[in-house]
Design a protein around this motif. Structure first.
Motif, PDB file in Angstrom:
ATOM      1  N   SER A   1      22.415 -64.780   5.008  1.00  0.00           N
ATOM      2  CA  SER A   1      23.603 -65.049   4.191  1.00  0.00           C
ATOM      3  C   SER A   1      24.009 -66.510   4.296  1.00  0.00           C
ATOM      4  O   SER A   1      23.601 -67.223   5.219  1.00  0.00           O
ATOM      5  N   GLY A   2      24.832 -66.944   3.378  1.00  0.00           N
ATOM      6  CA  GLY A   2      25.595 -68.180   3.465  1.00  0.00           C
ATOM      7  C   GLY A   2      24.807 -69.411   3.883  1.00  0.00           C
ATOM      8  O   GLY A   2      23.793 -69.772   3.269  1.00  0.00           O
ATOM      9  N   ILE A   3      25.287 -70.070   4.930  1.00  0.00           N
ATOM     10  CA  ILE A   3      24.742 -71.359   5.355  1.00  0.00           C
ATOM     11  C   ILE A   3      23.311 -71.206   5.887  1.00  0.00           C
ATOM     12  O   ILE A   3      22.455 -72.069   5.654  1.00  0.00           O
ATOM     13  N   GLY A   4      23.024 -70.110   6.590  1.00  0.00           N
ATOM     14  CA  GLY A   4      21.666 -69.891   7.107  1.00  0.00           C
ATOM     15  C   GLY A   4      20.659 -69.727   5.980  1.00  0.00           C
ATOM     16  O   GLY A   4      19.570 -70.331   6.005  1.00  0.00           O
TER      17      GLY A   4
ATOM     18  N   ASN B   1      23.284 -76.611  16.381  1.00  0.00           N
ATOM     19  CA  ASN B   1      24.267 -75.542  16.539  1.00  0.00           C
ATOM     20  C   ASN B   1      25.334 -75.667  15.458  1.00  0.00           C
ATOM     21  O   ASN B   1      25.950 -76.724  15.328  1.00  0.00           O
ATOM     22  N   VAL B   2      25.569 -74.597  14.711  1.00  0.00           N
ATOM     23  CA  VAL B   2      26.655 -74.648  13.730  1.00  0.00           C
ATOM     24  C   VAL B   2      27.940 -74.211  14.430  1.00  0.00           C
ATOM     25  O   VAL B   2      28.099 -73.052  14.813  1.00  0.00           O
ATOM     26  N   ALA B   3      28.821 -75.186  14.637  1.00  0.00           N
ATOM     27  CA  ALA B   3      30.120 -74.931  15.277  1.00  0.00           C
ATOM     28  C   ALA B   3      31.145 -74.771  14.171  1.00  0.00           C
ATOM     29  O   ALA B   3      30.911 -74.024  13.215  1.00  0.00           O
ATOM     30  N   SER B   4      32.281 -75.487  14.234  1.00  0.00           N
ATOM     31  CA  SER B   4      33.321 -75.308  13.212  1.00  0.00           C
ATOM     32  C   SER B   4      34.439 -76.307  13.418  1.00  0.00           C
ATOM     33  O   SER B   4      34.685 -76.754  14.544  1.00  0.00           O
ATOM     34  N   ILE B   5      35.155 -76.592  12.354  1.00  0.00           N
ATOM     35  CA  ILE B   5      36.430 -77.312  12.473  1.00  0.00           C
ATOM     36  C   ILE B   5      37.333 -76.595  13.486  1.00  0.00           C
ATOM     37  O   ILE B   5      38.113 -77.233  14.183  1.00  0.00           O
TER      38      ILE B   5
ATOM     39  N   GLY C   1      39.286 -65.723  19.851  1.00  0.00           N
ATOM     40  CA  GLY C   1      37.842 -65.553  20.011  1.00  0.00           C
ATOM     41  C   GLY C   1      37.036 -66.594  19.253  1.00  0.00           C
ATOM     42  O   GLY C   1      36.155 -67.248  19.824  1.00  0.00           O
ATOM     43  N   TYR C   2      37.366 -66.781  17.979  1.00  0.00           N
ATOM     44  CA  TYR C   2      36.562 -67.708  17.158  1.00  0.00           C
ATOM     45  C   TYR C   2      36.708 -69.151  17.617  1.00  0.00           C
ATOM     46  O   TYR C   2      35.706 -69.795  17.940  1.00  0.00           O
ATOM     47  N   PRO C   3      37.962 -69.702  17.674  1.00  0.00           N
ATOM     48  CA  PRO C   3      38.053 -71.106  18.086  1.00  0.00           C
ATOM     49  C   PRO C   3      37.516 -71.350  19.495  1.00  0.00           C
ATOM     50  O   PRO C   3      36.845 -72.369  19.725  1.00  0.00           O
TER      51      PRO C   3
ATOM     52  N   PRO D   1      31.303 -77.320  10.101  1.00  0.00           N
ATOM     53  CA  PRO D   1      31.847 -77.213   8.747  1.00  0.00           C
ATOM     54  C   PRO D   1      33.353 -76.983   8.767  1.00  0.00           C
ATOM     55  O   PRO D   1      33.900 -76.422   9.717  1.00  0.00           O
ATOM     56  N   GLY D   2      34.014 -77.397   7.690  1.00  0.00           N
ATOM     57  CA  GLY D   2      35.358 -76.909   7.375  1.00  0.00           C
ATOM     58  C   GLY D   2      35.225 -75.576   6.665  1.00  0.00           C
ATOM     59  O   GLY D   2      34.158 -74.957   6.691  1.00  0.00           O
ATOM     60  N   PRO D   3      36.289 -75.081   6.025  1.00  0.00           N
ATOM     61  CA  PRO D   3      36.196 -73.802   5.308  1.00  0.00           C
ATOM     62  C   PRO D   3      35.122 -73.835   4.216  1.00  0.00           C
ATOM     63  O   PRO D   3      35.077 -74.780   3.440  1.00  0.00           O
TER      64      PRO D   3
HETATM   65  P1  NAI Z   1      27.901 -65.581   6.669  1.00  0.00           P
HETATM   66  O1  NAI Z   1      28.713 -64.425   7.086  1.00  0.00           O
HETATM   67  O2  NAI Z   1      27.576 -65.762   5.234  1.00  0.00           O
HETATM   68  O3  NAI Z   1      26.542 -65.635   7.500  1.00  0.00           O
HETATM   69  C1  NAI Z   1      26.473 -65.347   8.870  1.00  0.00           C
HETATM   70  C2  NAI Z   1      25.180 -64.605   9.129  1.00  0.00           C
HETATM   71  O4  NAI Z   1      25.089 -64.361  10.528  1.00  0.00           O
HETATM   72  C3  NAI Z   1      25.119 -63.264   8.412  1.00  0.00           C
HETATM   73  O5  NAI Z   1      23.918 -63.129   7.683  1.00  0.00           O
HETATM   74  C4  NAI Z   1      25.211 -62.277   9.548  1.00  0.00           C
HETATM   75  O6  NAI Z   1      24.541 -61.044   9.305  1.00  0.00           O
HETATM   76  C5  NAI Z   1      24.591 -63.051  10.699  1.00  0.00           C
HETATM   77  N1  NAI Z   1      24.985 -62.472  11.971  1.00  0.00           N
HETATM   78  C6  NAI Z   1      26.224 -62.019  12.318  1.00  0.00           C
HETATM   79  N2  NAI Z   1      26.198 -61.474  13.523  1.00  0.00           N
HETATM   80  C7  NAI Z   1      24.925 -61.570  13.972  1.00  0.00           C
HETATM   81  C8  NAI Z   1      24.289 -61.151  15.167  1.00  0.00           C
HETATM   82  N3  NAI Z   1      24.955 -60.490  16.125  1.00  0.00           N
HETATM   83  N4  NAI Z   1      22.971 -61.396  15.310  1.00  0.00           N
HETATM   84  C9  NAI Z   1      22.287 -62.028  14.326  1.00  0.00           C
HETATM   85  N5  NAI Z   1      22.844 -62.445  13.172  1.00  0.00           N
HETATM   86  C10 NAI Z   1      24.150 -62.207  12.999  1.00  0.00           C
HETATM   87  O7  NAI Z   1      28.720 -66.868   7.174  1.00  0.00           O
HETATM   88  P2  NAI Z   1      28.385 -68.430   7.097  1.00  0.00           P
HETATM   89  O8  NAI Z   1      29.573 -69.074   6.534  1.00  0.00           O
HETATM   90  O9  NAI Z   1      27.068 -68.681   6.505  1.00  0.00           O
HETATM   91  O10 NAI Z   1      28.375 -68.783   8.646  1.00  0.00           O
HETATM   92  C11 NAI Z   1      27.334 -69.474   9.266  1.00  0.00           C
HETATM   93  C12 NAI Z   1      27.907 -70.250  10.429  1.00  0.00           C
HETATM   94  O11 NAI Z   1      28.833 -71.204   9.939  1.00  0.00           O
HETATM   95  C13 NAI Z   1      28.662 -69.397  11.444  1.00  0.00           C
HETATM   96  O12 NAI Z   1      28.319 -69.802  12.749  1.00  0.00           O
HETATM   97  C14 NAI Z   1      30.112 -69.727  11.138  1.00  0.00           C
HETATM   98  O13 NAI Z   1      30.939 -69.564  12.257  1.00  0.00           O
HETATM   99  C15 NAI Z   1      29.998 -71.169  10.729  1.00  0.00           C
HETATM  100  N6  NAI Z   1      31.133 -71.654   9.975  1.00  0.00           N
HETATM  101  C16 NAI Z   1      31.459 -71.087   8.774  1.00  0.00           C
HETATM  102  C17 NAI Z   1      32.588 -71.500   8.097  1.00  0.00           C
HETATM  103  C18 NAI Z   1      33.012 -70.862   6.833  1.00  0.00           C
HETATM  104  O14 NAI Z   1      34.157 -71.090   6.401  1.00  0.00           O
HETATM  105  N7  NAI Z   1      32.176 -70.084   6.161  1.00  0.00           N
HETATM  106  C19 NAI Z   1      33.441 -72.567   8.626  1.00  0.00           C
HETATM  107  C20 NAI Z   1      32.974 -73.133   9.864  1.00  0.00           C
HETATM  108  C21 NAI Z   1      31.856 -72.670  10.504  1.00  0.00           C
END
Ligand code: NAI
Length: 257
Positions: A11-14, A111-115, A153-155, A186-188
């Motif tokens: 999903s998303g960023i990955g 490592n993807v951290a966060s704001i 937990g998150y921050p 990343p930010g939001p």
């Molecule tokens: P997302 O929810 O689209 O993707 C996260 C992925 O991680 C999902 O595919 C999910 O299934 C997987 N995942 C969750 N738990 C897992 C586990 N236990 N084992 C393996 N995989 C697991 O979210 P997004 O936005 O792509 O997030 C990616 C990273 O970016 C995260 O670390 C998030 O904290 C960080 N981030 C995201 C922000 C946002 O606003 N979307 C802001 C700042 C940081």
């Protein structure tokens, strides 16, 4: 070509990082709790990073040599602080430590951290303790010990990740092998967890962040920075945190410093 392991690939960023890296010629291996859509390139390993056995199980299924590990998987915090610490910090660290011997000299961990982790100085003592706990601890016990709320937990997981990124950059396990360790914050970003952040931290907080920079980010805004830190062009960048947030971190810092 290079071989990248990307967690959170479904999903998303990955998923976007996989698309960007594949377009640059990389071979991709993805890890996630769920299968990625067919549009996402590469091989796939299903694993849950909150499981202490996951790192060894993933390592057993990988090619002998990796160029980079992208630790993108993360959860928002709505599943509780114990699970959030396990996925966003201890699981990520366990995977990085297990894979270090596979990563070639000159390779990278991103490592993807966060704001949400930018303020780690405000929680430094608590965070130092959490990072100092070795191995894969009982995170429910840590949550009780450090009185972490659902909102913490998150921050706190991201603060721990940023502190560990700086420490790992100088550890023999990584630096001694010529592996760089960096973070992208990343930010939001409008991925599926965006709505969970709104529920967890409140619309007003997220809206204020977005007002500061004009719009939320998108996965294509973030992925190229991850790919760059994996590349040889980033060979002299180590232990760094790169905010990719439209200027949000600068805006928040400027208003408190
Ligand atoms: P997302 O929810 O689209 O993707 C996260 C992925 O991680 C999902 O595919 C999910 O299934 C997987 N995942 C969750 N738990 C897992 C586990 N236990 N084992 C393996 N995989 C697991 O979210 P997004 O936005 O792509 O997030 C990616 C990273 O970016 C995260 O670390 C998030 O904290 C960080 N981030 C995201 C922000 C946002 O606003 N979307 C802001 C700042 C940081």
């Amino acid at each position: 070509g290079k071989t990248l392991l990307i967690t959170g690939i479904a999903s998303g960023i990955g998923a976007q990082t996989a698309l960007v890296a594949a377009s640059l010629g990389a071979e991709i291996v993805g890890v996630d709790v769920k299968a990625p859509p067919a549009t996402v390139p590469g091989a796939f390993i299903e694993a849950d990073l909150s499981d202490p056995a996951a790192a060894a199980a993933i390592a057993a299924r990988l090619p002998a040599r990796l160029d980079a590990l992208c630790n993108v998987a993360g959860i928002s915090g709505v599943a509780g602080a114990a699970k959030t610490l396990a996925v966003n910090f201890y699981g990520l660290r366990a995977l990085s430590e297990a894979l270090a011997p596979r990563i070639r000299e000159g390779g990278a961990i991103v490592n993807v951290a966060s704001i949400a982790g930018y303020g780690w100085r405000a929680n430094l003592e608590r965070t130092k303790h959490l990072v100092g706990v070795q191995g894969f601890p009982d995170t429910a016990a840590l949550v009780r010990e450090f009185a972490l709320t659902e909102q913490d937990g998150y921050p706190v997981s991201k603060e721990a990740l940023l502190l560990w990124t700086q420490r790992a950059a100088h550890q023999p396990l990584f630096r001694g092998r010529g592996i760089r360790v960096n973070a992208v914050s990343p930010g939001p970003v409008t991925t599926p967890i965006y709505g969970e952040f709104r529920a967890l931290f409140g619309d007003a907080r997220v809206d204020d962040d977005i007002t500061r920079v004009g719009r939320p980010g998108t996965a294509p805004d973030i992925a190229p920075a991850i790919a760059f830190l994996c590349s040889d062009g980033a060979r002299w960048i180590n232990g760094a945190n790169v905010p990719v947030d439209g200027g949000l971190e600068a805006s928040v810092n400027a208003s408190v410093l």
